[in-house]
Design a protein around this motif. Structure first.
Motif, mmCIF file in Angstrom:
data_model
loop_
_atom_site.group_PDB
_atom_site.id
_atom_site.type_symbol
_atom_site.label_atom_id
_atom_site.label_comp_id
_atom_site.label_asym_id
_atom_site.label_seq_id
_atom_site.Cartn_x
_atom_site.Cartn_y
_atom_site.Cartn_z
ATOM 1 N N ARG A 189 -33.739 -1.266 -5.302
ATOM 2 C CA ARG A 189 -32.351 -1.437 -5.745
ATOM 3 C C ARG A 189 -31.958 -2.901 -5.620
ATOM 4 O O ARG A 189 -32.644 -3.682 -4.947
ATOM 5 C CB ARG A 189 -31.399 -0.561 -4.916
ATOM 6 C CG ARG A 189 -31.720 0.933 -4.971
ATOM 7 C CD ARG A 189 -30.753 1.745 -4.109
ATOM 8 N NE ARG A 189 -31.202 3.121 -3.969
ATOM 9 C CZ ARG A 189 -30.892 4.109 -4.815
ATOM 10 N NH1 ARG A 189 -30.098 3.853 -5.844
ATOM 11 N NH2 ARG A 189 -31.340 5.326 -4.621
ATOM 12 N N GLN B 154 -33.935 -3.414 10.389
ATOM 13 C CA GLN B 154 -33.806 -3.815 8.980
ATOM 14 C C GLN B 154 -34.564 -5.124 8.784
ATOM 15 O O GLN B 154 -34.080 -6.203 9.086
ATOM 16 C CB GLN B 154 -32.333 -4.025 8.620
ATOM 17 C CG GLN B 154 -32.062 -3.961 7.130
ATOM 18 C CD GLN B 154 -31.619 -2.578 6.722
ATOM 19 O OE1 GLN B 154 -30.721 -2.019 7.322
ATOM 20 N NE2 GLN B 154 -32.239 -2.006 5.696
ATOM 21 N N ILE C 196 -24.600 3.409 -2.785
ATOM 22 C CA ILE C 196 -25.284 4.662 -3.107
ATOM 23 C C ILE C 196 -24.405 5.860 -2.746
ATOM 24 O O ILE C 196 -24.897 6.933 -2.419
ATOM 25 C CB ILE C 196 -26.661 4.751 -2.406
ATOM 26 C CG1 ILE C 196 -26.532 4.483 -0.903
ATOM 27 C CG2 ILE C 196 -27.635 3.773 -3.023
ATOM 28 C CD1 ILE C 196 -27.853 4.648 -0.156
ATOM 29 N N LYS D 238 -32.399 7.319 -1.716
ATOM 30 C CA LYS D 238 -33.625 6.747 -1.179
ATOM 31 C C LYS D 238 -33.727 5.272 -1.548
ATOM 32 O O LYS D 238 -33.482 4.886 -2.698
ATOM 33 C CB LYS D 238 -34.847 7.491 -1.711
ATOM 34 C CG LYS D 238 -36.167 6.976 -1.147
ATOM 35 C CD LYS D 238 -37.350 7.802 -1.612
ATOM 36 C CE LYS D 238 -38.633 7.267 -1.017
ATOM 37 N NZ LYS D 238 -39.817 8.045 -1.424
ATOM 38 N N THR D 239 -34.079 4.440 -0.584
ATOM 39 C CA THR D 239 -34.204 2.996 -0.825
ATOM 40 C C THR D 239 -35.339 2.454 0.041
ATOM 41 O O THR D 239 -35.352 2.655 1.251
ATOM 42 C CB THR D 239 -32.902 2.252 -0.471
ATOM 43 O OG1 THR D 239 -31.789 2.897 -1.089
ATOM 44 C CG2 THR D 239 -32.965 0.800 -0.922
ATOM 45 N N ASP D 240 -36.270 1.779 -0.584
ATOM 46 C CA ASP D 240 -37.357 1.141 0.151
ATOM 47 C C ASP D 240 -37.239 -0.377 0.127
ATOM 48 O O ASP D 240 -37.725 -1.052 1.033
ATOM 49 C CB ASP D 240 -38.706 1.553 -0.449
ATOM 50 C CG ASP D 240 -38.955 3.044 -0.295
ATOM 51 O OD1 ASP D 240 -39.300 3.468 0.817
ATOM 52 O OD2 ASP D 240 -38.778 3.786 -1.276
ATOM 53 N N ILE E 59 -34.247 -3.442 -1.061
ATOM 54 C CA ILE E 59 -32.916 -3.767 -1.579
ATOM 55 C C ILE E 59 -32.760 -5.282 -1.568
ATOM 56 O O ILE E 59 -33.244 -5.948 -0.657
ATOM 57 C CB ILE E 59 -31.811 -3.086 -0.727
ATOM 58 C CG1 ILE E 59 -30.412 -3.372 -1.275
ATOM 59 C CG2 ILE E 59 -31.884 -3.498 0.731
ATOM 60 C CD1 ILE E 59 -30.039 -2.541 -2.461
ATOM 61 N N LEU F 90 -25.601 -2.307 5.448
ATOM 62 C CA LEU F 90 -27.025 -2.084 5.235
ATOM 63 C C LEU F 90 -27.517 -0.768 5.827
ATOM 64 O O LEU F 90 -28.587 -0.279 5.449
ATOM 65 C CB LEU F 90 -27.828 -3.239 5.827
ATOM 66 C CG LEU F 90 -27.789 -4.538 5.010
ATOM 67 C CD1 LEU F 90 -28.300 -5.700 5.830
ATOM 68 C CD2 LEU F 90 -28.602 -4.391 3.736
ATOM 69 N N SER G 98 -24.375 9.631 -5.011
ATOM 70 C CA SER G 98 -25.783 9.992 -4.857
ATOM 71 C C SER G 98 -26.279 10.928 -5.954
ATOM 72 O O SER G 98 -27.459 10.885 -6.316
ATOM 73 C CB SER G 98 -26.019 10.632 -3.489
ATOM 74 O OG SER G 98 -25.221 11.797 -3.333
ATOM 75 N N ALA H 291 -34.944 0.190 4.757
ATOM 76 C CA ALA H 291 -35.393 -0.566 3.582
ATOM 77 C C ALA H 291 -35.530 -2.044 3.913
ATOM 78 O O ALA H 291 -34.778 -2.594 4.719
ATOM 79 C CB ALA H 291 -34.399 -0.396 2.440
ATOM 80 N N LEU I 147 -27.245 -5.065 -3.042
ATOM 81 C CA LEU I 147 -26.509 -4.174 -2.150
ATOM 82 C C LEU I 147 -25.681 -3.156 -2.933
ATOM 83 O O LEU I 147 -24.545 -2.829 -2.553
ATOM 84 C CB LEU I 147 -25.600 -4.986 -1.206
ATOM 85 C CG LEU I 147 -26.298 -6.049 -0.346
ATOM 86 C CD1 LEU I 147 -25.290 -6.740 0.574
ATOM 87 C CD2 LEU I 147 -27.433 -5.443 0.474
ATOM 88 N N TYR J 66 -28.959 2.151 3.764
ATOM 89 C CA TYR J 66 -30.265 2.049 3.121
ATOM 90 C C TYR J 66 -31.413 2.363 4.072
ATOM 91 O O TYR J 66 -32.583 2.156 3.719
ATOM 92 C CB TYR J 66 -30.462 0.646 2.545
ATOM 93 C CG TYR J 66 -29.357 0.204 1.614
ATOM 94 C CD1 TYR J 66 -29.147 0.842 0.395
ATOM 95 C CD2 TYR J 66 -28.501 -0.832 1.964
ATOM 96 C CE1 TYR J 66 -28.119 0.450 -0.449
ATOM 97 C CE2 TYR J 66 -27.473 -1.237 1.120
ATOM 98 C CZ TYR J 66 -27.288 -0.591 -0.078
ATOM 99 O OH TYR J 66 -26.268 -0.987 -0.918
#
Length: 361
Positions: A170, A250, A176, A185-187, A189, A214, A179, A220, A173, A217
């Motif tokens: 993504r 993070q 989400i 889902k975020t891996d 960002i 953050l 949804s 991520a 920022l 997420y």
């Protein structure tokens, strides 16, 4: 009595014949419709692939053609995917160089900024900020979803498809909270330095708001362009140090400027003339190299959807892009051509709830 039996047999045979004729006519009509549809889709793909620019294009007619293309069956074309993947790997190598890591960077060497071409030495302090390597192993990513922020995601019902991907990317920022449409889902960002400067001006004393933003997420990776423009280095470093204290799980990583520089040259040689690529095209290119299947959502830079309904620029606000820096319609045409070739799949409009991917050819 015999005549009556014969009459019934003849009637039954006639009815059976009529039924069989109707059945085969229906089968023939379905086959002819299928052939006609296949030829239409083939001609449409060929037309879009040969387009060279979006300048002076009738957006209404173009939208209709995109709508028709989205109704065409899509199949992964291994030949085209491998061709683009090999070309991107040869020029840019996101597999190892998307991020500045200890594996691809030596202590005391110099990094050359992507845009301004000034140099910065990798001193001890910077070296200690770097991860050992990129957060994936070669060949480990199957289905990837790259989620743009376009207003086309509103009421798309694409959330479940996005969350079903193995790796989700993504930008900036993007929230989400919707949804059902955008997934959670975020891996990976991204954020940009201007966004950090304006939104979080006092990170050193008050990192809490950024850490809270953050937290949605999960774990991520936060990817920042610390070495694109000189002004962006300090805010990106502040984000790193603030999150080390407030949200250590993070991990903050930095785009490798050599990767971005070479990727920009790669696409300019293929017709992209804007001063700088958008983050969306950058990471769609990354995914095309490192993922087996690439699915793009939220990439649609026009103010009307495929049914000519008004759209905001983003699914969460109406702030437009920098027309000086980016050429979003031209980038979209490029992505549409990759879709038409079967190298990646572009999702425009509502998702149907089907599986990600539809076979190969």
């Amino acid at each position: 009595m015999c005549y009556l039996v014969l009459f019934f047999l003849l009637c039954s045979g006639t009815l059976l014949s009529i039924t069989l004729i109707d059945y085969y006519q229906h089968q023939r009509d379905e086959f002819l419709d299928s052939v006609h549809k296949s030829l239409q889709c083939k001609r449409l793909r060929e037309k879009l692939v040969t387009m060279t620019t979006m300048k002076q294009v009738d957006i209404g007619l173009f939208s209709q053609e995109v709508r028709e293309l989205m109704d065409c069956p899509w199949r992964l074309n291994l030949t085209h995917r491998e061709l683009h993947r090999t070309e991107l790997w040869s020029c840019c190598n996101a597999s190892d160089r998307l991020m500045v890591t200890r594996q691809n960077t030596n202590q005391n060497q110099s990094l050359t900024y992507e845009v301004e071409r000034m140099k910065r030495k990798v001193d001890q302090a910077l070296w200690e900020m770097l991860p050992q390597t990129v957060p994936w192993s070669k060949g480990s990513l199957s289905r990837c979803a790259v989620v743009g922020s376009g207003g086309i995601l509103q009421n798309s019902s694409c959330g479940a498809e996005i969350d079903n991907a193995d790796y989700v990317i993504r930008f900036n920022l993007a929230p989400i909270n919707k949804s059902y449409d955008v997934g959670v889902k975020t891996d990976l960002i991204t954020a940009n330095p201007t966004q950090i400067i304006k939104g979080y001006p006092d990170l050193q004393r008050n990192p809490g708001p950024l850490a809270e933003a953050l937290s949605v997420y999960g774990h991520a990776h936060l990817l920042l362009p610390a070495f694109s423009f000189a002004f962006g280095t300090s805010p990106c470093f502040k984000v790193y140090h603030a999150l080390r204290k407030a949200r250590a799980q993070q991990e903050v990583v930095f785009f490798h400027p050599d990767y971005l520089f070479e990727l920009g040259r790669f696409w300019r040689r293929r017709g992209q003339r804007a001063p700088r690529l958008s983050t969306g095209l950058m990471l769609a290119s990354t995914a095309l190299e490192i993922c087996e299947q690439v699915h793009l959502y939220g990439f649609w830079p026009f103010p009307l959807d495929l049914s000519q309904n008004t759209l905001p620029h983003h699914y969460y606000d109406s702030v437009g892009p920098s027309h000086f820096m980016h050429a979003m319609p031209e980038e979209f045409l490029l992505l549409l051509q990759l879709h038409s070739q079967g190298a990646l799949q572009l999702h425009v409009g509502p998702c149907t709830g089907g599986s990600l991917g539809a076979g190969t050819k």
